[in-house]
Design a protein around this motif. Structure first.
Motif, PDB file in Angstrom:
ATOM      1  N   THR A 188      -6.446   5.209   5.969  1.00  0.00           N
ATOM      2  CA  THR A 188      -5.249   4.420   5.649  1.00  0.00           C
ATOM      3  C   THR A 188      -4.232   5.277   4.906  1.00  0.00           C
ATOM      4  O   THR A 188      -3.033   5.248   5.209  1.00  0.00           O
ATOM      5  CB  THR A 188      -5.629   3.209   4.782  1.00  0.00           C
ATOM      6  N   VAL A 189      -4.709   6.049   3.945  1.00  0.00           N
ATOM      7  CA  VAL A 189      -3.823   6.925   3.184  1.00  0.00           C
ATOM      8  C   VAL A 189      -3.147   7.934   4.094  1.00  0.00           C
ATOM      9  O   VAL A 189      -1.949   8.215   3.968  1.00  0.00           O
ATOM     10  CB  VAL A 189      -4.599   7.640   2.060  1.00  0.00           C
ATOM     11  N   SER A 190      -3.891   8.482   5.050  1.00  0.00           N
ATOM     12  CA  SER A 190      -3.338   9.469   5.974  1.00  0.00           C
ATOM     13  C   SER A 190      -2.182   8.889   6.779  1.00  0.00           C
ATOM     14  O   SER A 190      -1.134   9.535   6.947  1.00  0.00           O
ATOM     15  CB  SER A 190      -4.433   9.974   6.913  1.00  0.00           C
ATOM     16  N   ARG A 191      -2.321   7.653   7.260  1.00  0.00           N
ATOM     17  CA  ARG A 191      -1.243   7.012   8.021  1.00  0.00           C
ATOM     18  C   ARG A 191      -0.044   6.727   7.125  1.00  0.00           C
ATOM     19  O   ARG A 191       1.113   6.899   7.529  1.00  0.00           O
ATOM     20  CB  ARG A 191      -1.742   5.724   8.665  1.00  0.00           C
TER      21      ARG A 191
ATOM     22  N   LEU B 185      -7.776   3.379  -1.711  1.00  0.00           N
ATOM     23  CA  LEU B 185      -7.661   3.046  -0.289  1.00  0.00           C
ATOM     24  C   LEU B 185      -8.482   4.026   0.549  1.00  0.00           C
ATOM     25  O   LEU B 185      -8.724   5.160   0.123  1.00  0.00           O
ATOM     26  CB  LEU B 185      -6.195   3.108   0.149  1.00  0.00           C
ATOM     27  N   PRO B 186      -8.919   3.619   1.740  1.00  0.00           N
ATOM     28  CA  PRO B 186      -9.660   4.532   2.615  1.00  0.00           C
ATOM     29  C   PRO B 186      -8.811   5.741   2.995  1.00  0.00           C
ATOM     30  O   PRO B 186      -7.582   5.647   3.109  1.00  0.00           O
ATOM     31  CB  PRO B 186      -9.975   3.666   3.846  1.00  0.00           C
TER      32      PRO B 186
ATOM     33  N   ARG C 285       0.821  -1.205   0.000  1.00  0.00           N
ATOM     34  CA  ARG C 285       0.000   0.000   0.000  1.00  0.00           C
ATOM     35  C   ARG C 285       0.859   1.260   0.000  1.00  0.00           C
ATOM     36  O   ARG C 285       0.515   2.258  -0.648  1.00  0.00           O
ATOM     37  CB  ARG C 285      -0.939  -0.015   1.201  1.00  0.00           C
ATOM     38  N   GLY C 286       1.967   1.228   0.726  1.00  0.00           N
ATOM     39  CA  GLY C 286       2.867   2.370   0.718  1.00  0.00           C
ATOM     40  C   GLY C 286       3.445   2.626  -0.662  1.00  0.00           C
ATOM     41  O   GLY C 286       3.539   3.772  -1.115  1.00  0.00           O
ATOM     42  N   LEU C 287       3.810   1.558  -1.367  1.00  0.00           N
ATOM     43  CA  LEU C 287       4.331   1.705  -2.721  1.00  0.00           C
ATOM     44  C   LEU C 287       3.238   2.174  -3.678  1.00  0.00           C
ATOM     45  O   LEU C 287       3.504   2.943  -4.620  1.00  0.00           O
ATOM     46  CB  LEU C 287       4.927   0.373  -3.203  1.00  0.00           C
TER      47      LEU C 287
ATOM     48  N   ASN D 112      -4.307  13.975   0.588  1.00  0.00           N
ATOM     49  CA  ASN D 112      -4.717  12.620   0.960  1.00  0.00           C
ATOM     50  C   ASN D 112      -5.973  12.173   0.216  1.00  0.00           C
ATOM     51  O   ASN D 112      -6.091  11.013  -0.175  1.00  0.00           O
ATOM     52  CB  ASN D 112      -4.948  12.536   2.472  1.00  0.00           C
ATOM     53  N   GLN D 113      -6.912  13.091   0.026  1.00  0.00           N
ATOM     54  CA  GLN D 113      -8.145  12.716  -0.661  1.00  0.00           C
ATOM     55  C   GLN D 113      -7.876  12.340  -2.120  1.00  0.00           C
ATOM     56  O   GLN D 113      -8.418  11.358  -2.638  1.00  0.00           O
ATOM     57  CB  GLN D 113      -9.160  13.852  -0.587  1.00  0.00           C
TER      58      GLN D 113
END
Length: 278
Positions: free
Chosen positions: A60-63, A56-57, A30-32, A47-48
């Motif tokens: 999750t993207v924010s983290r 992704l939610p 997910r990070g990649l 992030n949006q």
């Protein structure tokens, strides 16, 4: 909650799944995926926007963006609340390019093709990143008109001559997995035509070594693609293309001149790259 289907080229690898595979690290994937969302033409992304691109939610993207910024792979711009790609990502890109020795071998032949094509037309070599092709080398002759693409630019795997040339050279199992992924990301009404175009291009590669694309990637843009199998039987599959405005690259010229020249260029690249000299 059911995971949203990814509709962009930044989506996951065809058939990639953590299900039953204890070695597969989903968080890393997910990070990649977040980093893949950034394109050369982008400015900063929030992030949006990233959530929309990678499916992704938001939470999750924010983290993930927070973690990537702490590591330097993203830089947070406080005044606009968005992220841009950090310098460490550039280091990874150059490490990849320096490892592709075929680029050095191929560049003189790309230059020759570009000079022959003339009028600022673009000749490029690229490799696959999931559902995109990324340019790893480019050449263009002098001219007023030119496609504004360079090393690092992404084009569609499914709709470009370069991507279809890649699919023709891929192993059957890989090709089928990619086609399933393309189908999942394509409107049901559009898929039969797109599938037909891809299969036609693969047949063209098999019969004459190159495939034509007349406005199927972008309207009024024609191109021709040729696969470049790995040298010495190892390394990634690459592909070449030559493209430009249709009035500069009519189908007849692609078919009778540029296409055959590109097939010959690939033969020379392979010969030189495998120790035969230039």
């Amino acid at each position: 909650m059911k995971k949203r289907a990814k509709q962009t080229d930044a989506g996951t690898e065809p058939d990639a799944s953590a299900s039953g595979d204890r070695q597969f690290v989903t968080a890393l994937q997910r990070g990649l995926d977040i980093l893949r969302c950034f394109r050369p033409t982008d400015g900063a992304l929030g992030n949006q926007e990233l959530a929309q691109r990678c499916g992704l939610p938001n939470s999750t993207v924010s983290r993930l963006t927070y973690t990537l910024s702490k590591l330097g792979y993203l830089v947070y711009l406080e005044d606009i609340g968005k992220y841009r790609v950090g310098v460490p990502v550039l280091g990874l890109g150059y490490a990849c390019l320096s490892g592709l020795k075929v680029r050095e071998v191929a560049q003189p032949y790309l230059d020759e093709l570009a000079q022959h094509a003339g009028n600022g037309l673009l000749v490029a070599m690229g490799g696959r990143d999931q559902f995109s092709m990324i340019y790893v080398a480019c050449a263009r002759s002098e001219g007023i008109v030119s496609l504004q693409l360079n090393v690092g630019s992404r084009i569609s795997l499914a709709r470009s001559s370069m991507g279809r040339a890649y699919l023709a050279a891929a192993a059957p199992q890989e090709r089928e997995a990619i086609l399933r992924g393309i189908e999942a990301r394509t409107d049901k009404e559009r898929w039969p035509q797109l599938q037909s175009e891809i299969l036609r291009a693969i047949e063209e590669i098999n019969t004459r070594g190159f495939c034509l694309n007349s406005g199927e990637w972008q309207a009024d843009v024609n191109s021709v693609g040729v696969p470049l199998p790995p040298l010495h039987g190892s390394g990634p599959i690459l592909a070449l293309n030559c493209g430009g405005p249709a009035y500069l690259l009519p189908r007849e010229r692609l078919e009778n001149d540029i296409g055959p020249r590109m097939v010959e260029a690939v033969r020379k690249i392979r010969y030189a790259g495998e120790g035969g000299g230039r």
